[in-house]
Write an enzyme that holds these catalytic residues in place. Structure first.
Site, mmCIF file in Angstrom:
data_model
loop_
_atom_site.group_PDB
_atom_site.id
_atom_site.type_symbol
_atom_site.label_atom_id
_atom_site.label_comp_id
_atom_site.label_asym_id
_atom_site.label_seq_id
_atom_site.Cartn_x
_atom_site.Cartn_y
_atom_site.Cartn_z
ATOM 1 N N ALA A 277 -3.597 7.703 -5.281
ATOM 2 C CA ALA A 277 -2.209 7.229 -5.332
ATOM 3 C C ALA A 277 -2.266 5.742 -5.655
ATOM 4 O O ALA A 277 -2.335 4.899 -4.750
ATOM 5 C CB ALA A 277 -1.526 7.487 -3.997
ATOM 6 N N GLY B 43 0.831 -1.207 0.000
ATOM 7 C CA GLY B 43 0.000 0.000 0.000
ATOM 8 C C GLY B 43 0.856 1.244 0.000
ATOM 9 O O GLY B 43 2.054 1.189 -0.283
ATOM 10 N N ASN B 44 0.255 2.384 0.282
ATOM 11 C CA ASN B 44 1.024 3.625 0.406
ATOM 12 C C ASN B 44 0.348 4.532 1.435
ATOM 13 O O ASN B 44 -0.723 4.214 1.940
ATOM 14 C CB ASN B 44 1.200 4.317 -0.953
ATOM 15 C CG ASN B 44 -0.116 4.698 -1.579
ATOM 16 O OD1 ASN B 44 -0.826 5.551 -1.055
ATOM 17 N ND2 ASN B 44 -0.469 4.037 -2.693
ATOM 18 N N TYR B 45 0.996 5.667 1.729
ATOM 19 C CA TYR B 45 0.554 6.520 2.841
ATOM 20 C C TYR B 45 -0.548 7.515 2.480
ATOM 21 O O TYR B 45 -0.895 8.357 3.286
ATOM 22 C CB TYR B 45 1.753 7.316 3.385
ATOM 23 C CG TYR B 45 2.789 6.468 4.078
ATOM 24 C CD1 TYR B 45 2.466 5.786 5.246
ATOM 25 C CD2 TYR B 45 4.077 6.357 3.565
ATOM 26 C CE1 TYR B 45 3.424 5.010 5.889
ATOM 27 C CE2 TYR B 45 5.029 5.584 4.205
ATOM 28 C CZ TYR B 45 4.698 4.914 5.373
ATOM 29 O OH TYR B 45 5.630 4.158 6.009
ATOM 30 N N SER B 46 -1.093 7.452 1.271
ATOM 31 C CA SER B 46 -2.097 8.458 0.885
ATOM 32 C C SER B 46 -3.277 8.466 1.869
ATOM 33 O O SER B 46 -3.828 7.425 2.221
ATOM 34 C CB SER B 46 -2.602 8.149 -0.525
ATOM 35 O OG SER B 46 -3.729 8.953 -0.800
#
Ligand code: CTP
Length: 334
Positions: free
Chosen positions: A212, A144-147
């Site tokens: 994102a 995943g990512n931090y968005s």
């Protein structure tokens, strides 16, 4: 407010109003609003209201510049409330300075401007996507990512407040803070995002894609939890579909397409390349090099770049204010 013993229906009042002006908004009321206090009719109505809310700070100059007041105003703005800015002049204490309530004529003018704006996108259907995507590795792990999705949610809200019919395709994050008229489709992976956006876009006048999206996903998703056995573990990844590029390739001349570019180097050149490659009308460049911009923050600093090469550079602002700048430019295309 005088206690009459009668129950005042704050919910009815809040639902009835098309707009809510709190003037004067004292230091005490601002604190209570920012912290969710609900000990009088005004605050109960404020907490129940779904219409646009305007507050006009009014207090003595030292109270106005106190960090608590500044923080409360910032909090209230981040919740989507709108400030009717205090003026400078004679104050109730007899002192001169900032803290005078916005003049009633100015309040009326700002409200008229707001009401005019509130129907400016009526009849337009707009797709927004926001948040991260999660690409499953096995039943308990993902990439995943931090968005946080804050920027995209603010854009969806700004469009809704102008009367547009908004579809928000939202990654695996909470949909809290989204305007009640926005139609939300929750998705998890880049594949889900692709399916939802390509289907919804066909009916839309415009799309703003701020999600994102993971660029790669695991080639194979394990059905069972992967056990820790070998000393080294290699995960094979394959490219995901580029949603923005797909919409750019399929869009009609009447449809307006806006993308984001998140860059850490050669920002301007990379953003322009994306704008051309993905066939966009304009692109929102946000730099990861700016300490007030990026994932999870409440503020952002963006440059909007149009196809013609025209650039609009803005200072660091709350994401709610950045959303207004983006929607203002989009409105000139629609
Ligand atoms: N985007 C998309 N689908 C993808 C990847 C990105 O729709 N699979 C969109 C994003 O929502 C954003 C824009 O493309 O509006 C640019 O995303 P960004 O991450 O800056 O660039 P990429 O195209 O992924 O290229 P790179 O990672 O190489 O910079």
């Amino acid at each position: 407010m005088q206690e009459t013993g009668e129950w005042n229906n704050h919910v009815e009042l809040a639902k009835w109003a098309d707009a809510f002006i709190i003037a004067p908004a004292t230091a005490n009321t601002l604190t209570k609003m920012a912290n969710g206090y609900c000990d009088n009719l005004l605050l109960a109505t404020y907490l129940s209201a779904e219409c646009p809310i305007f507050f006009a700070p009014a207090m003595d100059l030292d109270m106005y510049t106190h960090p608590t007041t500044t923080a409360n105003i910032t909090t209230l703005l981040s919740y989507g409330n709108q400030e009717l800015p205090a003026g400078t002049g004679e104050l109730a204490s007899g002192l001169e300075g900032k803290g005078r309530m916005c003049e009633p004529e100015e309040i009326t003018r700002l409200l008229a401007h707001h009401l005019e704006l509130s129907t400016s996108l009526t009849g337009k259907t707009i797709l927004v996507n926001a948040g991260p995507t999660f690409e499953k590795i096995d039943p308990v792990r993902f990439i995943g990512n931090y968005s946080s999705g804050k920027m995209g949610k603010a854009i969806a809200n700004s469009l809704a407040k102008r009367g547009a019919s908004v579809h928000l395709v939202l990654g695996p994050i909470d949909k809290g803070g989204v305007h009640s008229s926005v139609q939300v489709t929750n998705i998890e992976s880049a594949d889900d995002l692709y399916e939802a956006c390509t289907s919804i876009f066909k009916e839309c006048d415009a799309a703003i894609l701020s999600a994102a999206v993971a660029d790669y996903k695991p080639a194979v998703r394990a059905n069972q939890k992967i056990k820790k056995t070998a000393e080294e573990f290699t995960l094979e990844l394959v490219k995901t579909k580029d949603v923005l590029r797909t919409l750019g390739a399929s869009k009609t001349n009447e449809q307006i397409l806006v993308g984001f570019a998140l860059e850490t180097q050669n920002e301007y050149e990379n953003a322009v390349t994306k704008l051309e490659k993905k066939n966009l009308d304009f692109i929102v460049l946000n730099s990861m090099n700016d300490k007030h911009a990026g994932f999870g923050k409440d503020t952002n600093k963006v440059t909007l770049i149009e196809r013609s090469g025209k650039k609009h550079t803005f200072d660091t602002k709350l994401k709610t204010a950045v959303a207004e700048d983006i929607v203002n430019l989009l409105s000139t295309y629609l």
